[in-house]
Design an enzyme around this catalytic site. Structure first.
Site, PDB file in Angstrom:
ATOM      1  N   HIS A 207     -66.431  -6.518 -32.402  1.00 32.54           N
ATOM      2  CA  HIS A 207     -65.338  -7.610 -32.428  1.00 32.54           C
ATOM      3  C   HIS A 207     -63.900  -6.993 -32.453  1.00 32.54           C
ATOM      4  O   HIS A 207     -63.591  -7.117 -33.818  1.00 32.54           O
ATOM      5  CB  HIS A 207     -65.611  -8.454 -33.705  1.00 32.54           C
ATOM      6  CG  HIS A 207     -66.803  -9.434 -33.353  1.00 32.54           C
ATOM      7  ND1 HIS A 207     -66.778 -10.600 -32.521  1.00 32.54           N
ATOM      8  CD2 HIS A 207     -68.471  -9.218 -33.777  1.00 32.54           C
ATOM      9  CE1 HIS A 207     -67.892 -11.059 -32.577  1.00 32.54           C
ATOM     10  NE2 HIS A 207     -68.858 -10.329 -33.433  1.00 32.54           N
TER      11      HIS A 207
ATOM     12  N   LYS B 226     -78.030  -5.941 -41.505  1.00 31.27           N
ATOM     13  CA  LYS B 226     -77.017  -6.214 -40.626  1.00 31.27           C
ATOM     14  C   LYS B 226     -76.180  -5.180 -40.576  1.00 31.27           C
ATOM     15  O   LYS B 226     -75.638  -4.252 -41.455  1.00 31.27           O
ATOM     16  CB  LYS B 226     -76.256  -7.390 -41.307  1.00 31.27           C
ATOM     17  CG  LYS B 226     -75.187  -7.975 -40.515  1.00 31.27           C
ATOM     18  CD  LYS B 226     -74.516  -9.262 -41.201  1.00 31.27           C
ATOM     19  CE  LYS B 226     -73.271  -9.715 -40.184  1.00 31.27           C
ATOM     20  NZ  LYS B 226     -72.725 -10.935 -40.970  1.00 31.27           N
TER      21      LYS B 226
ATOM     22  N   ARG C 134     -69.169 -15.153 -47.642  1.00 30.82           N
ATOM     23  CA  ARG C 134     -70.055 -16.379 -46.978  1.00 30.82           C
ATOM     24  C   ARG C 134     -71.564 -16.016 -47.412  1.00 30.82           C
ATOM     25  O   ARG C 134     -72.390 -16.636 -47.623  1.00 30.82           O
ATOM     26  CB  ARG C 134     -69.787 -16.419 -45.572  1.00 30.82           C
ATOM     27  CG  ARG C 134     -70.663 -17.669 -44.915  1.00 30.82           C
ATOM     28  CD  ARG C 134     -70.640 -17.468 -43.601  1.00 30.82           C
ATOM     29  NE  ARG C 134     -71.138 -16.147 -42.935  1.00 30.82           N
ATOM     30  CZ  ARG C 134     -71.006 -15.759 -41.836  1.00 30.82           C
ATOM     31  NH1 ARG C 134     -70.183 -16.130 -40.987  1.00 30.82           N
ATOM     32  NH2 ARG C 134     -71.710 -14.695 -41.538  1.00 30.82           N
TER      33      ARG C 134
ATOM     34  N   GLU D 234     -61.374  -8.122 -31.774  1.00 29.11           N
ATOM     35  CA  GLU D 234     -60.359  -9.151 -31.948  1.00 29.11           C
ATOM     36  C   GLU D 234     -60.133  -9.570 -33.555  1.00 29.11           C
ATOM     37  O   GLU D 234     -59.362 -10.307 -33.763  1.00 29.11           O
ATOM     38  CB  GLU D 234     -60.668 -10.439 -31.097  1.00 29.11           C
ATOM     39  CG  GLU D 234     -61.905 -11.361 -31.553  1.00 29.11           C
ATOM     40  CD  GLU D 234     -63.391 -10.666 -31.437  1.00 29.11           C
ATOM     41  OE1 GLU D 234     -64.364 -11.148 -31.671  1.00 29.11           O
ATOM     42  OE2 GLU D 234     -63.428  -9.484 -30.564  1.00 29.11           O
TER      43      GLU D 234
ATOM     44  N   CYS E 164     -70.126  -9.208 -27.981  1.00 29.21           N
ATOM     45  CA  CYS E 164     -71.218  -9.507 -29.030  1.00 29.21           C
ATOM     46  C   CYS E 164     -72.557  -9.922 -28.652  1.00 29.21           C
ATOM     47  O   CYS E 164     -73.083  -9.454 -27.654  1.00 29.21           O
ATOM     48  CB  CYS E 164     -70.663  -9.912 -30.534  1.00 29.21           C
ATOM     49  SG  CYS E 164     -71.874  -9.525 -31.773  1.00 29.21           S
TER      50      CYS E 164
END
Length: 304
Positions: free
Chosen positions: A235, A163, A249, A237, A142
């Site tokens: 990502h 985003k 969040r 993972e 990333c």
């Protein structure tokens, strides 16, 4: 692990043309074997969560792997206890005389800053320069992928209008690359970022290959010709609930975040997200460990 076959078995050429990993008896008999030495530079704020995600994938191999965890000495972590860091993490000054088979540099939540404005940028540059001669293969994730492309190739990053968050479909662009062994033509992977680098900039750079990409998310993985550096924009993972936690969040902070794309069933945040990227994640990391790091690193790391 590879299939070991007689030296002149006719099937060898067919299997190799299909990107199946085979090893002749001659090569198998002359292999030197030792544990692999990997170092993880963890730049994420929730270090325990990230190290668990990565170790889960790195453990999905029959090879013995020794892991060293590293943090930036020039940055004070606010989300991980100092006790944990002092107990389990080292710093660059303590390991810079060592050599490693592989290095993983994680993402970091600093995308909207200029690279030079990140408080540990100078130290990170020292690590990336050190990796050229002290690490066989480096896996950048990333923001680290953007940082490394900028440092090594001068490729800029661009801020996205919104985003990029969600689970995106990707196409394998170079099926016979060793990192892509066993991949389906199309596969899913998570993304979570506010910035990007552009395909045309990668294509202009000398010595880079685009291994797989997405119509919606752009380049996913690119690599140098020698497989010494991999740049992964997503990502793989991530856990099932990581994107959900990030969304909650952001909204709790008053950020008008879009729902992660293709993530919640029927876009209902009350429903459990489906995991459709786990097999790809396991294959990606096992391919890197088995076919890049293990097969190509010299037995004596002093020969790097």
């Amino acid at each position: 692990m590879p299939v070991k076959i007689p030296d002149k078995l006719p099937a060898a050429k067919i299997l190799q043309s299909e990107n199946i990993f085979v090893m002749t008896e001659h090569r198998a008999l002359h292999q030197d074997i030792r544990p692999l030495k990997l170092i993880i530079l963890n730049l994420m704020p929730k270090k325990v969560e990230t190290e668990t995600q990565l170790l889960r994938l790195l453990g999905n191999t029959p090879l013995q792997v020794e892991i060293t965890l590293m943090q930036m000495a020039s940055h004070v972590s606010k989300n991980t206890s100092q006790e944990h860091l002092l107990t389990f993490y080292t710093t660059f000054d303590k390991i810079k005389e060592n050599r490693y088979d592989g290095l993983i540099i994680t993402g970091a939540p600093v995308e909207l800053l200029k690279f030079e404005d990140v408080d540990y940028w100078d130290e990170l540059c020292k690590v990336m320069e050190w990796s050229k001669n002290n690490v066989y293969s480096t896996f950048h994730i990333c923001w680290a992928a953007q940082a490394a492309l900028y440092y090594h190739y001068g490729i800029p990053k661009y801020t996205l209008p919104d985003k990029l968050s969600g689970i995106y479909l990707h196409k394998v662009d170079i099926p016979h690359h060793p990192l892509m062994r066993g991949f389906d033509d199309y596969f899913y992977a998570p993304h979570s970022r506010n910035t990007e680098f552009r395909r045309e900039d990668v294509e202009k750079a000398t010595g880079l290959d685009i291994l797989c990409s997405s119509k919606k998310a752009g380049v996913y993985i690119c690599a140098d010709h020698a497989c010494r550096n991999f740049f992964v924009t997503g990502h793989s993972e991530y856990d099932r609930d990581t994107l959900a936690n990030e969304y909650k969040r952001d909204t709790s902070k008053g950020i008008n975040a879009n729902l992660p794309y293709n993530y919640f069933p029927s876009d209902d945040i009350a429903l459990l997200p489906r995991v459709n990227w786990r097999s790809h994640a396991s294959l990606l990391y096992s391919n890197w460990i088995n076919f890049i790091v293990y097969q190509c690193t010299p037995y004596d790391l002093n020969e790097l």
